[in-house]
Design a protein around this motif. Structure first.
Motif, PDB file in Angstrom:
ATOM      1  N   MET B   1      41.735  47.062  48.741  1.00 18.87           N
ATOM      2  CA  MET B   1      41.268  46.467  47.488  1.00 18.87           C
ATOM      3  C   MET B   1      42.350  45.541  46.916  1.00 18.87           C
ATOM      4  SD  MET B   1      40.294  48.340  43.881  1.00 18.87           S
ATOM      5  CE  MET B   1      39.127  49.486  44.592  1.00 18.87           C
ATOM      6  N   THR B   2      41.941  44.338  46.530  1.00 19.03           N
ATOM      7  CA  THR B   2      42.929  43.416  45.970  1.00 19.03           C
ATOM      8  C   THR B   2      43.248  43.828  44.529  1.00 19.03           C
ATOM      9  OG1 THR B   2      41.270  41.938  45.049  1.00 19.03           O
ATOM     10  CG2 THR B   2      41.946  41.534  47.333  1.00 19.03           C
ATOM     11  N   ALA B   3      44.376  43.302  44.037  1.00 18.06           N
ATOM     12  CA  ALA B   3      44.761  43.599  42.653  1.00 18.06           C
ATOM     13  C   ALA B   3      43.691  43.105  41.687  1.00 18.06           C
ATOM     14  CB  ALA B   3      46.108  42.944  42.357  1.00 18.06           C
ATOM     15  N   ALA B   4      43.132  41.924  41.971  1.00 19.90           N
ATOM     16  CA  ALA B   4      42.101  41.364  41.088  1.00 19.90           C
ATOM     17  C   ALA B   4      40.863  42.247  41.043  1.00 19.90           C
ATOM     18  CB  ALA B   4      41.739  39.948  41.551  1.00 19.90           C
ATOM     19  N   THR B   5      40.504  42.823  42.204  1.00 21.23           N
ATOM     20  CA  THR B   5      39.334  43.708  42.244  1.00 21.23           C
ATOM     21  C   THR B   5      39.583  44.955  41.401  1.00 21.23           C
ATOM     22  OG1 THR B   5      38.854  42.916  44.469  1.00 21.23           O
ATOM     23  CG2 THR B   5      37.755  44.933  43.778  1.00 21.23           C
ATOM     24  N   PHE B   6      40.772  45.506  41.501  1.00 22.13           N
ATOM     25  CA  PHE B   6      41.129  46.678  40.684  1.00 22.13           C
ATOM     26  C   PHE B   6      41.075  46.323  39.193  1.00 22.13           C
ATOM     27  CE2 PHE B   6      44.381  49.181  38.452  1.00 22.13           C
ATOM     28  CZ  PHE B   6      43.852  50.452  38.651  1.00 22.13           C
ATOM     29  N   GLN B   7      41.590  45.144  38.851  1.00 16.39           N
ATOM     30  CA  GLN B   7      41.565  44.724  37.442  1.00 16.39           C
ATOM     31  C   GLN B   7      40.137  44.523  36.948  1.00 16.39           C
ATOM     32  OE1 GLN B   7      44.078  41.392  38.152  1.00 16.39           O
ATOM     33  NE2 GLN B   7      45.819  42.750  38.521  1.00 16.39           N
ATOM     34  N   TRP B   8      39.295  43.964  37.795  1.00 17.99           N
ATOM     35  CA  TRP B   8      37.879  43.787  37.438  1.00 17.99           C
ATOM     36  C   TRP B   8      37.207  45.151  37.215  1.00 17.99           C
ATOM     37  CZ3 TRP B   8      33.692  44.789  41.076  1.00 17.99           C
ATOM     38  CH2 TRP B   8      32.436  44.477  40.561  1.00 17.99           C
TER      39      TRP B   8
END
Lengths: 175, 82
Positions: B1-8
């Protein structure tokens, strides 16, 4: 672009505080009127704008890797989120107008409809900007060494998202 | 999981929590503080991560974060003292 974004944030900030201070003098009216809002629609719209912002982040990431077509696809996905937001908002506004509610009904609905419409117009402008960026990306106008335009469009879209992140709890949740 | 996906996912979860708290029928300061804190966290994620202002030189990050803090702070004041 950042000066423009800051000017937009200032205008929205003034509207938010005008709402909050107007509410101080009409707490019962604001609380009673807020009960007539479709809170679920507001929450879904929040998730749509957040998702649109996420897709824009992915678009910027793709162009950094010189993937113009993938960048375009993510931007189109973000625009689809914006378009769905606009449809839900129109349904929401339409239900209020059918119920005989308009900007002159009371102070709460003046803010609800006024702020909602003002933000609505910003979503449209954001979609136009993303559309122009997507078209240029599709034509190969951006690359890993030249993607300032994608970042600029992304910053505007994130501003529209940030404003809604404050607007949603202020109008729909807090009482 | 990318950092952006986690933030989303964090943003979506905070939105769902905010909606759930409102659905319980709570009101006043019992809902004000958690909802505004969730809003502050969401705003900070968008500013620092999505807008990528964290670590950027110049005043931009602090100006935008300052806007968020000022607006949320004054909203809290008007709700607590109304």
């Amino acid at each position: 672009m950042w000066f423009f974004i800051l000017a937009e944030l200032l205008v929205f900030g003034v509207f938010f505080l005008a709402y909050a201070f107007a509410r101080m003098r009409n707490v019962e009216l604001f609380n009673a009127s807020q009960l007539e809002l479709d809170r679920l629609s507001g929450a879904i719209n929040t998730i749509l704008l957040i998702s649109g912002s996420y897709f824009v982040v992915r678009a910027v990431d793709q162009i950094r890797h010189d993937q113009s077509r993938a960048c375009t696809h993510w931007l189109i996905a973000a625009m689809a989120c914006g378009g769905t937001f606009l449809i839900l908002k129109l349904v929401e506004f339409g239900a209020k107008f059918e119920a005989g509610i308009n900007m002159s009904t009371n102070t709460f609905f003046m803010f609800y409809l006024g702020l909602g419409f003002f933000h609505f117009m910003h979503v449209i402008l954001g979609m136009v900007i993303l559309g122009a960026v997507a078209l240029k990306a599709w034509k190969g106008g951006y690359s890993a060494s030249n993607y300032g335009g994608v970042e600029t469009g992304a910053a505007y879209w994130h501003m529209v998202d940030l404003v809604w992140i404050v607007l949603f709890p202020l109008i729909y949740i807090l009482n | 999981m990318t950092a952006a996906t986690f933030q989303w996912l964090t943003l979506v979860t905070l939105t769902a929590l905010t909606f759930s708290v409102a659905e319980t029928g709570l009101s006043g300061s019992s809902i004000l503080i958690p909802v505004l804190l969730a809003t502050l966290l969401k705003g900070r994620l968008v500013i620092d991560r999505f807008m990528a202002l964290q670590g950027v030189s110049g005043p931009w990050r602090w100006v935008v974060l300052g806007w968020l803090l000022l607006v949320l702070g004054l909203i809290a004041y008007t709700f607590l003292y109304s």
